[in-house]
Design an enzyme around this catalytic site. Structure first.
Site, mmCIF file in Angstrom:
data_model
loop_
_atom_site.group_PDB
_atom_site.id
_atom_site.type_symbol
_atom_site.label_atom_id
_atom_site.label_comp_id
_atom_site.label_asym_id
_atom_site.label_seq_id
_atom_site.Cartn_x
_atom_site.Cartn_y
_atom_site.Cartn_z
ATOM 1 N N ASN C 154 -1.616 3.274 -20.282
ATOM 2 C CA ASN C 154 -1.900 4.176 -19.175
ATOM 3 C C ASN C 154 -2.653 3.499 -18.033
ATOM 4 O OD1 ASN C 154 -3.546 4.414 -21.649
ATOM 5 N ND2 ASN C 154 -5.016 5.470 -20.312
ATOM 6 N N GLN C 182 3.043 7.519 -21.730
ATOM 7 C CA GLN C 182 3.174 6.971 -20.380
ATOM 8 C C GLN C 182 4.567 6.430 -20.095
ATOM 9 O OE1 GLN C 182 1.312 6.993 -17.759
ATOM 10 N NE2 GLN C 182 -0.568 7.854 -18.635
ATOM 11 N N SER C 202 3.616 13.852 -23.770
ATOM 12 C CA SER C 202 2.938 14.961 -23.096
ATOM 13 C C SER C 202 3.688 15.290 -21.808
ATOM 14 C CB SER C 202 1.497 14.539 -22.785
ATOM 15 O OG SER C 202 0.682 15.665 -22.566
ATOM 16 N N ALA C 203 3.994 16.582 -21.613
ATOM 17 C CA ALA C 203 4.889 16.980 -20.520
ATOM 18 C C ALA C 203 4.343 16.678 -19.126
ATOM 19 C CB ALA C 203 5.206 18.474 -20.627
ATOM 20 N N HIS C 204 3.027 16.767 -18.956
ATOM 21 C CA HIS C 204 2.489 16.658 -17.589
ATOM 22 C C HIS C 204 2.540 15.233 -17.046
ATOM 23 C CE1 HIS C 204 -1.525 14.821 -18.442
ATOM 24 N NE2 HIS C 204 -1.322 15.347 -19.629
ATOM 25 N N THR C 240 0.822 30.786 -31.586
ATOM 26 C CA THR C 240 1.896 31.475 -30.890
ATOM 27 C C THR C 240 2.583 30.516 -29.921
ATOM 28 O OG1 THR C 240 0.691 33.542 -31.077
ATOM 29 C CG2 THR C 240 2.398 33.446 -29.381
ATOM 30 N N CYS C 328 -11.217 8.669 -17.488
ATOM 31 C CA CYS C 328 -12.115 9.655 -18.095
ATOM 32 C C CYS C 328 -13.265 10.019 -17.177
ATOM 33 C CB CYS C 328 -12.699 9.076 -19.371
ATOM 34 S SG CYS C 328 -11.519 9.184 -20.673
HETATM 35 C C1 LIG Z 1 -6.509 37.952 -35.228
HETATM 36 C C2 LIG Z 1 -5.772 36.773 -34.691
HETATM 37 N N1 LIG Z 1 -6.320 35.547 -34.791
HETATM 38 C C3 LIG Z 1 -5.708 34.457 -34.325
HETATM 39 C C4 LIG Z 1 -4.472 34.532 -33.724
HETATM 40 C C5 LIG Z 1 -3.840 33.262 -33.266
HETATM 41 O O1 LIG Z 1 -3.688 33.193 -31.889
HETATM 42 P P1 LIG Z 1 -2.727 32.095 -31.287
HETATM 43 O O2 LIG Z 1 -1.385 32.328 -31.891
HETATM 44 O O3 LIG Z 1 -2.739 32.338 -29.835
HETATM 45 O O4 LIG Z 1 -3.255 30.758 -31.673
HETATM 46 C C6 LIG Z 1 -3.854 35.792 -33.596
HETATM 47 C C7 LIG Z 1 -2.528 35.973 -33.004
HETATM 48 O O5 LIG Z 1 -1.562 35.289 -33.236
HETATM 49 C C8 LIG Z 1 -4.518 36.930 -34.100
HETATM 50 O O6 LIG Z 1 -3.968 38.143 -34.011
HETATM 51 C C1 LIG Z 2 -1.098 6.877 -23.292
HETATM 52 C C2 LIG Z 2 -1.615 8.259 -23.351
HETATM 53 N N1 LIG Z 2 -1.699 8.880 -24.538
HETATM 54 C C3 LIG Z 2 -2.155 10.129 -24.653
HETATM 55 C C4 LIG Z 2 -2.546 10.856 -23.564
HETATM 56 C C5 LIG Z 2 -3.068 12.239 -23.768
HETATM 57 O O1 LIG Z 2 -2.269 13.214 -23.210
HETATM 58 P P1 LIG Z 2 -2.847 14.693 -23.066
HETATM 59 O O2 LIG Z 2 -4.082 14.560 -22.212
HETATM 60 O O3 LIG Z 2 -1.790 15.442 -22.380
HETATM 61 O O4 LIG Z 2 -3.188 15.189 -24.411
HETATM 62 C C6 LIG Z 2 -2.480 10.250 -22.282
HETATM 63 C C7 LIG Z 2 -2.912 10.934 -21.039
HETATM 64 O O5 LIG Z 2 -3.917 11.562 -20.917
HETATM 65 C C8 LIG Z 2 -1.997 8.935 -22.193
HETATM 66 O O6 LIG Z 2 -1.923 8.313 -21.013
#
Ligand SMILES: Cc1ncc(COP(=O)(O)O)c(C=O)c1O
Ligand SMILES: Cc1ncc(COP(=O)(O)O)c(C=O)c1O
Ligand code: FES
Ligand code: FES
Lengths: 386, 160, 386
Positions: C154, C182, C202-204, C240, C328
Site C-alpha cells: 500500500n 491494493q 476491500s471494495a473501497h 445481516t 494511519c
Molecule cells: C437481538 C439481536 N442482536 C444482534 C443482531 C445482529 O445484528 P446484525 O445482523 O446487524 O449484526 C440482531 C439482528 O440480526 C438482533 O436482533
Molecule cells: C494492503 C492493505 N490491506 C488491508 C487493508 C485494509 O482494508 P480495510 O481498511 O478496508 O479493512 C488496506 C487498506 O486500508 C490495505 O492497503
C-alpha cells in the site's frame, strides 16, 4: 399487476428512512479516508464525530464510549472475545453467564466457547421468555467475569430486567453487557440507567444502513480488539472508516430519538389490533412471549397444525412479509430455540409466525392481514395430518 | 433492478403445486384406502400421511396429508400425480430425484423435503402388501432411507 | 473561492464510481433481510449472489469461495485467527510466516500473537521492498501452518512474487494467504494463477463502497469464523447482509474487470510523468520501492531535509491530497515501518510522501503538482536544520 406489499418483518431489518438515504447519498462526497490528514480526510472525520455524538445522545452515553463496528453481531462477538482473552490470560473470574434466548451471534459464540472448554452458563427463562431471576441469582458468583443479557428479544419481543441484573452482576464484581439491538428506537434505552458496561446495537434495526453498528463500552470496562490493525477507533477496531454508513446511522439515531414516543405508541397500537383481530378470527392460537414486558412492535403467534414456512410463503404470495421462528435461512425446519427455551411445546415451536411492525406500517396493513391470514390457516390445517 | 422484482425461490411448477396441491384428503372426504403410510414426526417438523387405493397391483387413487414446508407440499403433490396409475413396482421405484426433476428442481437445501412423500408412499405400499398377507418383493431393491430431515444429506438423496 | 482539488491518495481510499453510487442508491429498494424467505429477502439474496459472481469473475475464482466481510482488515484478521485456533487445538504446524511490510491489520495481529507466545516469523525485504527469497526459503519448514504475503504494498507499491512463494509454501505443506487489497483493479489478479488458498480484498480500494470486502477461501482450506452467529455465508461470517454495499462492490468489480487494461496503463503513465517531473525539478530525491515490480499508480518519494507531515499539509493547502508514511492517523510522527524494513535511512523514512493515482486523475493534476511541489520542498529545506 399491482400487488400489495406489506412488510411486517421489521425485526429482521428495516427500510432506511428517507432522510437516512439522502444523508448516505450526500456523504458519497465525503470519500476521503477519515484517518487521512488532508482535507478530504478531515471532512470525513468530522462527519463521523457528529454521528458519534448523535448516537451517544440516543443512548444517553458519552460519545467517547462508542466503538463503531460492522453491526451487532460483531459487537456481541467482540464482548465475548474480550472476556475469552482475559480468561486465557489466567483471570480468576473465568465464568460467563448469559441466557438461553440470546441472538444467534451470542448463542453460537457460547457453543464455540463451550466446545473449547470455557465455562458458560445460560440462565433459563420462564414461559413468557423472561429470565428466571431466582436462577440468575444463584448463577452469579465471584467467579463470574461477564453477564450478558439482551434487552428485547428479536423473536418474541420479551424485555428483560437488565438494570436489575446489572446491579446484581456488579455486586458480585462482574461486568455487564446488554444486546440492545432490538430495543433501540422502540423503547427508551439509557446506558446510564441500565447501568451496563457494554451495549451492542445495529443501525439497520432503526431505519439506518445495514453493515454498521456499535459496541458501546464504558471507559473503565476492559477492552480487547476483535479486529486488530490500524489506529481507527483508538485502536479498538481496525478498518477504514465506513463514513457513509456511519453518517447514515447518526441521522437514524437523531430521528429515532426525536420520534421515539410516537413510534412506540404507534407500533403497540398496530400490534394490539393484529393480536386481538387474530384471536377473534382464528381458533386455537397461542400468543408467545411476555405481554407486559414486550417490545411494542413484535407479535409472535403459534398456529397449531399449520406449519410455519408454509404460512410464511402463502402470506408472501399475498404480499405479506413475515418471519418464522428465528429468521435464519436454515433450510431445514428447525423449531425455534427461543420458544423451546421458553418451554413451549415442540409442535408450537415449529409453527410460529413473527409479525414485526415498523414506522411505515398502517392500520390498513393490519386489516389486510386479518383478511388474508384466516383462510390460509384454515387451508393448511385441512391439509395437515391430524 | 426491476428484473429481481418478480423472482420466486421456487420454480413455477413448485409454486403451482404449493398453491394448488393435488390429491389432498379433503376434510369431509370418505376415502376407502387399501394401504396407509405414515412417516415423520412433529418433533422433526414434518409429518406425512399417504393413503392408496390399489387395484390389480396398480395405484388407482391416492390421497395425502402433511404438516410440512412448501417443498414437502409441492413434492408430495407432484408425487401423487406421478404415482396414480403406476404399478406398485413402478411406484416403489419412484425416486426423490424423479420428483424434483418433474418440479423443475428445488432449492439445494430443500432436496431432502422430497424424500418424505416418497418414503410415505413406500410405507403405504408396504402396508398394503402386509394387509394382503403378501411378501414384499420390492423392499430389498431399495436403499434404506432415514427420514430425519436433518440427517438426510443431498448426497444420500442423489444416491437413491 | 474555487480551489483545485487534486486527490492523489487513492491507495488510502477511492471515491466511488458513479455507477457504483447509482447501484448502491438503487439497492436501497432491496431493503429485505437477505436471509428472509419472503419476497423482499429473496430479492436481496439474488442481488447478493450476482455480486458474488461479479467479484469471483474479477479474481478468477469460484463464487462459492467468497466470504463477504466488512473489509480487508477483517479478512486478514480472520485468516490469522483460523490458524491461531488450529494451533490452540494442538496442530503440530504451529508457526506462521509473513513479512515485515504487511498492512497494519497483519502487523498488529502478528504483534498480538507474539505477545501471547505464538511463533510468527516476519521475512525481511530488500531495499526495494521485495521479499528476500533466500530467507523466505529458510523460514519455510514443515512446522509452518500459514504463509501470508501481500500482493502489492500500500505504501511503496512493491509487488511480491506471491505465486512463487505459494508454490514453496505448498511444497512444505503450509497454506498460503495473500492480501491483494491494493492490487485488485490495478493489476490482473487471478486466484488460480497465484495458487493461494486465501485472498483478502476491500471494495473501497477499487471505487466500491467502504465497509465491505471479502475473504476468498479455497474450498479445501481450513476455516473458522471470526464473527460467530447466524447462518449467513454458510456459517462463515455472521451478521445481516450488507446488501447495498455488496451490490456496490459487485458493480465495482465488473467495472474493474472491464477497465483493467486501460486503468493500468493510465495510472502508470501518470505515475511516470510525476516521477520524471519530480526528478527533473527537485534535487536530492529518493524514489522508494521497486520500480520494476510496482503497482502502476503508486509513487513513494522521500525528500531529505523536508519533513513528511509538513509537506503533506503545505500540499493540502494547495488542494493536493497525498499521504505520508503509512496512512494511519497515528498522531505522532512515526517513521514509516515499511521504509525502515526496506533498510531506508531513518531520516528518509520520516519524510516520505506517497502519491497514489486513481481513475479520476489527469495529466493536468500532475502538471499542477509539479508546479506546487518544488517551492514547498525548497521552502522546507531552507527552514530545515542541515
Ligand atoms: C437481538 C439481536 N442482536 C444482534 C443482531 C445482529 O445484528 P446484525 O445482523 O446487524 O449484526 C440482531 C439482528 O440480526 C438482533 O436482533
Ligand atoms: C494492503 C492493505 N490491506 C488491508 C487493508 C485494509 O482494508 P480495510 O481498511 O478496508 O479493512 C488496506 C487498506 O486500508 C490495505 O492497503
Ligand atoms: S420437509 Fe421441508 S424442511 Fe423438512
Ligand atoms: S514535533 Fe510534532 S509530532 Fe513530533
Amino acid at each position: 399487476m399491482e400487488q400489495n406489499i406489506i412488510y411486517l418483518d421489521n425485526n429482521a431489518t428495516t427500510a432506511m428512512h428517507e432522510d437516512v438515504i439522502e444523508a448516505v447519498h450526500q456523504s458519497n462526497m465525503l470519500y476521503g479516508n477519515a484517518s487521512s490528514m488532508h482535507m478530504a480526510g478531515r471532512q470525513a472525520a468530522l462527519a463521523i464525530e457528529q454521528s458519534r455524538q448523535a448516537l451517544a445522545s440516543l443512548i444517553d452515553e458519552e460519545s467517547s464510549s462508542i466503538v463503531f463496528t460492522s453491526g451487532a453481531s460483531e459487537a456481541n462477538n467482540t464482548v465475548f472475545n474480550i472476556f475469552k482473552e482475559r480468561i486465557d490470560l489466567g483471570s480468576k473470574r473465568n465464568r460467563i453467564v448469559t441466557t438461553t434466548i440470546e441472538h444467534p451471534s451470542i448463542i453460537e459464540t457460547v457453543k464455540y466457547l463451550r466446545q473449547l472448554g470455557y465455562n458458560v452458563d445460560e440462565c433459563p427463562v420462564d414461559s413468557t421468555g423472561r429470565v428466571k431471576m431466582d436462577v440468575m441469582n444463584k448463577l452469579l458468583g465471584d467467579d463470574v467475569a461477564l453477564v450478558s443479557v439482551m434487552l428485547g428479544n428479536n423473536e418474541i419481543g420479551t424485555i428483560q430486567p437488565v438494570a436489575e441484573i446489572a446491579r446484581l452482576a456488579h455486586q458480585t464484581g462482574a461486568f455487564m453487557h446488554t444486546d440492545a439491538t432490538q430495543a433501540i428506537g422502540k423503547i427508551p434505552v439509557s446506558m446510564r440507567e441500565l447501568g451496563v458496561d457494554y451495549l451492542s446495537l445495529s443501525a439497520h434495526k432503526f431505519y439506518g444502513p445495514k453493515g454498521v453498528g456499535a459496541l458501546v463500552v464504558k471507559a473503565k470496562a476492559p477492552y480487547a480488539p476483535l479486529v486488530h490493525g490500524g489506529h481507527q477507533e483508538g485502536g479498538k477496531r481496525a478498518g477504514t472508516y465506513n463514513t457513509a454508513s456511519i453518517v447514515g446511522m447518526g441521522v437514524a439515531a437523531s430521528i429515532a430519538q426525536r420520534d421515539l414516543d410516537m413510534e412506540r405508541k404507534k407500533l403497540w397500537k398496530l400490534r394490539e389490533m393484529l393480536r386481538v383481530g387474530i384471536l377473534e378470527r382464528i381458533s386455537n392460537v397461542v400468543v408467545n412471549g411476555n405481554q407486559e414486558h414486550c417490545l411494542p412492535g413484535t407479535l409472535d403467534v403459534s398456529f397449531p397444525h399449520a406449519e410455519g414456512e408454509s404460512i410464511l410463503l402463502y402470506l408472501d404470495m399475498e404480499g405479506i412479509m413475515v418471519s418464522t421462528g428465528s429468521a435464519c435461512a436454515s433450510g431445514s425446519l428447525e423449531p425455534s430455540y427461543v420458544l423451546l427455551a421458553s418451554g413451549v411445546d415442540i409442535e408450537l415451536a415449529h409453527g410460529s409466525i413473527r409479525f414485526s411492525f415498523g414506522r411505515y406500517n398502517t392500520e390498513q396493513d393490519v386489516a389486510y392481514v386479518l383478511e388474508k391470514l384466516p383462510p390460509i390457516i384454515k387451508r393448511l390445517r385441512e391439509m395437515s395430518t391430524r | 433492478m426491476t428484473n429481481f422484482m418478480s423472482q420466486w425461490v421456487y420454480t413455477p411448477v413448485v409454486k403451482d403445486h404449493f398453491m394448488n396441491p393435488r390429491n389432498t384428503l379433503k376434510e369431509d372426504e370418505q376415502f376407502d384406502y387399501d394401504g396407509i403410510g405414515d412417516v415423520g414426526s412433529l418433533a422433526c417438523g414434518d409429518q406425512m400421511q399417504i393413503l392408496i387405493k390399489v387395484k390389480d397391483d396398480r395405484i388407482l387413487d391416492l390421497r395425502w396429508l402433511t404438516y410440512g414446508c412448501a417443498s414437502a407440499i409441492a413434492s408430495t403433490s407432484m408425487m401423487s400425480e406421478m404415482a396414480i396409475g403406476l404399478t406398485l413396482e413402478e411406484a416403489y421405484h419412484l425416486t426423490p430425484a424423479m420428483i424434483t426433476d418433474a418440479l423443475g428442481g428445488l432449492p439445494e437445501h430443500k432436496f431432502h423435503c422430497s424424500v418424505l412423500g416418497d418414503k410415505a408412499l413406500r410405507a403405504a405400499i408396504d402396508d398394503y402388501l402386509e394387509k394382503q398377507g403378501r411378501e414384499n418383493p420390492f423392499k430389498k431393491h431399495v436403499a434404506k432411507v432415514i427420514c430425519e430431515c436433518k440427517s438426510v444429506t443431498d448426497v444420500q438423496i442423489e444416491d437413491l
